[in-house]
Write a protein that holds these residues in place. Structure first.
Motif, PDB file in Angstrom:
ATOM      1  N   MET A 102     -13.598  14.193 102.036  1.00 18.15           N
ATOM      2  CA  MET A 102     -12.188  13.905 101.764  1.00 18.15           C
ATOM      3  C   MET A 102     -11.342  14.236 102.986  1.00 18.15           C
ATOM      4  O   MET A 102     -11.585  15.214 103.660  1.00 18.15           O
ATOM      5  CB  MET A 102     -11.688  14.806 100.628  1.00 18.15           C
ATOM      6  CG  MET A 102     -12.360  14.530  99.325  1.00 18.15           C
ATOM      7  SD  MET A 102     -11.665  13.047  98.594  1.00 18.15           S
ATOM      8  CE  MET A 102     -12.914  12.693  97.376  1.00 18.15           C
TER       9      MET A 102
ATOM     10  N   LEU B 212     -19.113   7.927  90.924  1.00 19.86           N
ATOM     11  CA  LEU B 212     -19.188   9.142  90.104  1.00 19.86           C
ATOM     12  C   LEU B 212     -18.928  10.394  90.940  1.00 19.86           C
ATOM     13  O   LEU B 212     -18.346  11.359  90.441  1.00 19.86           O
ATOM     14  CB  LEU B 212     -20.559   9.249  89.424  1.00 19.86           C
ATOM     15  CG  LEU B 212     -20.800   8.326  88.229  1.00 19.86           C
ATOM     16  CD1 LEU B 212     -22.248   8.406  87.784  1.00 19.86           C
ATOM     17  CD2 LEU B 212     -19.884   8.708  87.076  1.00 19.86           C
TER      18      LEU B 212
ATOM     19  N   ARG C   6      -9.338  11.860  93.609  1.00 19.00           N
ATOM     20  CA  ARG C   6     -10.032  10.793  92.876  1.00 19.00           C
ATOM     21  C   ARG C   6      -9.420   9.433  93.210  1.00 19.00           C
ATOM     22  O   ARG C   6     -10.130   8.462  93.460  1.00 19.00           O
ATOM     23  CB  ARG C   6      -9.934  11.044  91.356  1.00 19.00           C
ATOM     24  CG  ARG C   6     -10.651  12.317  90.910  1.00 19.00           C
ATOM     25  CD  ARG C   6     -11.081  12.252  89.446  1.00 19.00           C
ATOM     26  NE  ARG C   6      -9.969  12.162  88.515  1.00 19.00           N
ATOM     27  CZ  ARG C   6      -9.309  13.204  88.023  1.00 19.00           C
ATOM     28  NH1 ARG C   6      -9.655  14.429  88.354  1.00 19.00           N
ATOM     29  NH2 ARG C   6      -8.319  13.041  87.171  1.00 19.00           N
TER      30      ARG C   6
ATOM     31  N   SER D  10     -18.400  13.912  98.249  1.00 18.35           N
ATOM     32  CA  SER D  10     -17.655  12.927  99.030  1.00 18.35           C
ATOM     33  C   SER D  10     -16.810  13.662 100.059  1.00 18.35           C
ATOM     34  O   SER D  10     -16.327  14.755  99.811  1.00 18.35           O
ATOM     35  CB  SER D  10     -16.801  12.050  98.118  1.00 18.35           C
ATOM     36  OG  SER D  10     -15.980  12.845  97.309  1.00 18.35           O
TER      37      SER D  10
ATOM     38  N   ILE E 101     -16.874  10.614  93.279  1.00 22.53           N
ATOM     39  CA  ILE E 101     -15.415  10.662  93.424  1.00 22.53           C
ATOM     40  C   ILE E 101     -14.767  11.191  92.147  1.00 22.53           C
ATOM     41  O   ILE E 101     -13.852  12.008  92.191  1.00 22.53           O
ATOM     42  CB  ILE E 101     -14.885   9.249  93.750  1.00 22.53           C
ATOM     43  CG1 ILE E 101     -15.248   8.897  95.186  1.00 22.53           C
ATOM     44  CG2 ILE E 101     -13.387   9.157  93.523  1.00 22.53           C
ATOM     45  CD1 ILE E 101     -15.125   7.424  95.493  1.00 22.53           C
ATOM     46  N   LEU E 102     -15.258  10.724  91.015  1.00 22.78           N
ATOM     47  CA  LEU E 102     -14.628  11.109  89.746  1.00 22.78           C
ATOM     48  C   LEU E 102     -14.880  12.569  89.396  1.00 22.78           C
ATOM     49  O   LEU E 102     -14.238  13.111  88.508  1.00 22.78           O
ATOM     50  CB  LEU E 102     -15.110  10.197  88.616  1.00 22.78           C
ATOM     51  CG  LEU E 102     -14.696   8.737  88.737  1.00 22.78           C
ATOM     52  CD1 LEU E 102     -14.887   8.034  87.410  1.00 22.78           C
ATOM     53  CD2 LEU E 102     -13.245   8.596  89.184  1.00 22.78           C
ATOM     54  N   GLY E 103     -15.814  13.207  90.083  1.00 21.31           N
ATOM     55  CA  GLY E 103     -16.033  14.627  89.855  1.00 21.31           C
ATOM     56  C   GLY E 103     -15.004  15.502  90.556  1.00 21.31           C
ATOM     57  O   GLY E 103     -14.970  16.712  90.339  1.00 21.31           O
ATOM     58  N   GLN E 104     -14.175  14.908  91.407  1.00 24.56           N
ATOM     59  CA  GLN E 104     -13.149  15.701  92.105  1.00 24.56           C
ATOM     60  C   GLN E 104     -12.091  16.174  91.116  1.00 24.56           C
ATOM     61  O   GLN E 104     -11.693  15.430  90.228  1.00 24.56           O
ATOM     62  CB  GLN E 104     -12.479  14.851  93.211  1.00 24.56           C
ATOM     63  CG  GLN E 104     -13.459  14.272  94.206  1.00 24.56           C
ATOM     64  CD  GLN E 104     -14.422  15.301  94.752  1.00 24.56           C
ATOM     65  OE1 GLN E 104     -13.996  16.332  95.243  1.00 24.56           O
ATOM     66  NE2 GLN E 104     -15.708  15.044  94.614  1.00 24.56           N
TER      67      GLN E 104
ATOM     68  N   LEU F 252     -15.825   8.876  81.716  1.00 25.10           N
ATOM     69  CA  LEU F 252     -14.999   9.623  82.676  1.00 25.10           C
ATOM     70  C   LEU F 252     -13.583   9.061  82.779  1.00 25.10           C
ATOM     71  O   LEU F 252     -12.706   9.689  83.352  1.00 25.10           O
ATOM     72  CB  LEU F 252     -15.668   9.645  84.047  1.00 25.10           C
ATOM     73  CG  LEU F 252     -16.990  10.418  84.117  1.00 25.10           C
ATOM     74  CD1 LEU F 252     -17.361  10.710  85.547  1.00 25.10           C
ATOM     75  CD2 LEU F 252     -16.914  11.730  83.341  1.00 25.10           C
TER      76      LEU F 252
ATOM     77  N   LEU G 215     -19.272   6.019  83.369  1.00 24.78           N
ATOM     78  CA  LEU G 215     -17.932   5.792  83.918  1.00 24.78           C
ATOM     79  C   LEU G 215     -16.909   5.519  82.810  1.00 24.78           C
ATOM     80  O   LEU G 215     -15.746   5.905  82.928  1.00 24.78           O
ATOM     81  CB  LEU G 215     -17.951   4.611  84.900  1.00 24.78           C
ATOM     82  CG  LEU G 215     -18.563   4.887  86.273  1.00 24.78           C
ATOM     83  CD1 LEU G 215     -18.698   3.591  87.070  1.00 24.78           C
ATOM     84  CD2 LEU G 215     -17.696   5.876  87.057  1.00 24.78           C
TER      85      LEU G 215
ATOM     86  N   LEU H  60     -24.602  14.189  89.025  1.00 23.09           N
ATOM     87  CA  LEU H  60     -24.615  12.742  88.794  1.00 23.09           C
ATOM     88  C   LEU H  60     -25.701  12.286  87.830  1.00 23.09           C
ATOM     89  O   LEU H  60     -25.838  11.090  87.581  1.00 23.09           O
ATOM     90  CB  LEU H  60     -24.791  11.991  90.119  1.00 23.09           C
ATOM     91  CG  LEU H  60     -23.746  12.262  91.215  1.00 23.09           C
ATOM     92  CD1 LEU H  60     -24.071  11.443  92.446  1.00 23.09           C
ATOM     93  CD2 LEU H  60     -22.349  11.933  90.710  1.00 23.09           C
TER      94      LEU H  60
ATOM     95  N   VAL I  14     -21.119  17.330  92.912  1.00 22.76           N
ATOM     96  CA  VAL I  14     -20.855  16.727  91.615  1.00 22.76           C
ATOM     97  C   VAL I  14     -22.193  16.351  90.971  1.00 22.76           C
ATOM     98  O   VAL I  14     -23.020  15.698  91.616  1.00 22.76           O
ATOM     99  CB  VAL I  14     -19.977  15.463  91.777  1.00 22.76           C
ATOM    100  CG1 VAL I  14     -19.787  14.757  90.445  1.00 22.76           C
ATOM    101  CG2 VAL I  14     -18.643  15.826  92.407  1.00 22.76           C
TER     102      VAL I  14
ATOM    103  N   GLY J 209     -15.112  16.216  86.126  1.00 24.21           N
ATOM    104  CA  GLY J 209     -13.871  16.383  86.876  1.00 24.21           C
ATOM    105  C   GLY J 209     -12.918  17.399  86.284  1.00 24.21           C
ATOM    106  O   GLY J 209     -11.708  17.157  86.207  1.00 24.21           O
TER     107      GLY J 209
ATOM    108  N   SER K 122     -18.294  19.778  87.028  1.00 25.18           N
ATOM    109  CA  SER K 122     -18.286  18.885  88.190  1.00 25.18           C
ATOM    110  C   SER K 122     -18.490  17.438  87.753  1.00 25.18           C
ATOM    111  O   SER K 122     -17.895  16.520  88.306  1.00 25.18           O
ATOM    112  CB  SER K 122     -19.379  19.293  89.187  1.00 25.18           C
ATOM    113  OG  SER K 122     -20.655  18.897  88.734  1.00 25.18           O
ATOM    114  N   ALA K 123     -19.314  17.246  86.720  1.00 25.85           N
ATOM    115  CA  ALA K 123     -19.602  15.877  86.265  1.00 25.85           C
ATOM    116  C   ALA K 123     -18.373  15.229  85.651  1.00 25.85           C
ATOM    117  O   ALA K 123     -18.174  14.027  85.786  1.00 25.85           O
ATOM    118  CB  ALA K 123     -20.746  15.890  85.261  1.00 25.85           C
TER     119      ALA K 123
END
Lengths: 224, 224
Positions: free
Chosen positions: B62, A143, A154, B60, A145-148, B146, B143, B80, B78, B190, B187-188
């Motif tokens: 990057m 999750l 992502r 995360s 990652i998916l917020g990027q 998303l 997920l 979560l 993000v 993306g 953010s949640a």
């Protein structure tokens, strides 16, 4: 529905998973699936992957901003992850969300067991709960990652996550031993297949990913 | 580091969670946080929310397609999810992913306990594992949301998920008792804050969401 099966040979404090697989097979609670076959899951059962890999996918029922507000649209299938050898899974659905399991590889072998049977198998039960605890942690990373905001972030984060968990070493780095289509990747990161195809080309050009055996995704050692 | 504390009064088969809260308080293992304070979590500890709510956020690391390939960019935080009253959480991080907990409401009260202490508290331990199993299921639904391509579908699915889990009834439907900024929502799912602001306006116009008490998000009954 409730099983009344005895576990005379299994009710031991130090149960090995291999014993559970053997027991399940001797009680016709195993089945082999070919690639992309849907697993006919039932609630109240827990499944263990003995061989191969399972792909979990999800769909959510939408009724937002459609021409007819009362019409429900079933979304496309979203790739939610793999269940590898030795790992457990269960499929819980509810009206708005539908989860499904597919065999991802040919000759994927599953066994199943009832939740209440696990009362007699405290070690296996504990192992299964620890696995769900771990899977939950991984989904929080997923999750993150998916917020990027950028699709490329992502995509790259998603590939890193999968290779980190399931990757096998090779000369150039690590590769994911499960094939993934661009559509599956696109569904996982909320973008289109066309975008994934474009980004994968770009990432390959830049040497940030490579292909192993012509169809499996690899990440060079530096990125690990 | 390992605690050598005895649980004479707690080592009972039918332990109530309220007893655990009382025990933790009498052993200085509780703390009250004000809104948006970061929780100084440690690995190996499990936290229980007695009052208020916790917000879990992730970042995360990057290093994709930057001008300097060796430079790491820390992503934005993000959102979560929430941990509500009575629910447990733990914070596990690794180099590429950093999770953090913040008190989401004023006067959020936490207690903590060591994982190894739970060996002596099998019922609480079981309850905690069941909660993680449940949280894992919810994250799979999250997920699924998303993976939707349109931001509006992700936003609406996300709000539905939260209201379904934490919503409180009111005259018009159900509302989420925790405030959420447009940045946190963005953010949640993306996307950008600007997009969320635009979509929230659109959804309100269409009557698909409403504001409760002027700042909390509500969903009309029909959508539940």
């Amino acid at each position: 529905m409730s099983p009344s099966i005895q576990f005379p040979e299994l009710n031991q404090p130090l149960l090995k998973k291999s014993d559970v697989f053997a027991w399940a097979k001797s009680h016709y609670r195993d089945r082999t699936f070919s690639k992309d076959e849907q697993i006919p899951t039932r609630s109240g059962l827990i499944y263990l992957v003995e061989q191969g890999a399972i792909r979990i996918v999800g769909q959510s029922q939408m009724n937002v901003l459609n021409t007819k507000a009362t019409e429900e649209i079933t979304s496309e299938e979203v790739f939610l992850g793999f269940i590898g050898e030795g790992q457990p899974f269960e499929i819980v659905s509810q009206p708005q969300f539908k989860l499904q399991a597919y065999s991802h590889l040919d000759e994927t072998v599953l066994i199943w067991i009832y939740w209440q049977d696990l009362e007699l198998l405290p070690n296996l039960r504990q192992e299964i709960f620890e696995s769900f605890r771990y899977q939950h942690q991984r989904k929080l990373f997923w999750l993150s990652i998916l917020g990027q905001k950028r699709s490329v972030d992502r995509l790259m984060g998603f590939l890193n996550l999968l290779v980190e968990e399931y990757g096998k070493p090779c000369e150039q780095g690590y590769y994911l031993p499960y094939p993934l289509t661009h559509s599956q990747m696109a569904s996982a990161i909320g973008t289109t297949r066309v975008t994934v195809t474009r980004l994968m080309g770009k990432l390959r050009q830049q040497g940030l990913i490579f292909l192993y055996d012509e169809h499996l995704i690899g990440l060079p050692k530096l990125l690990q």
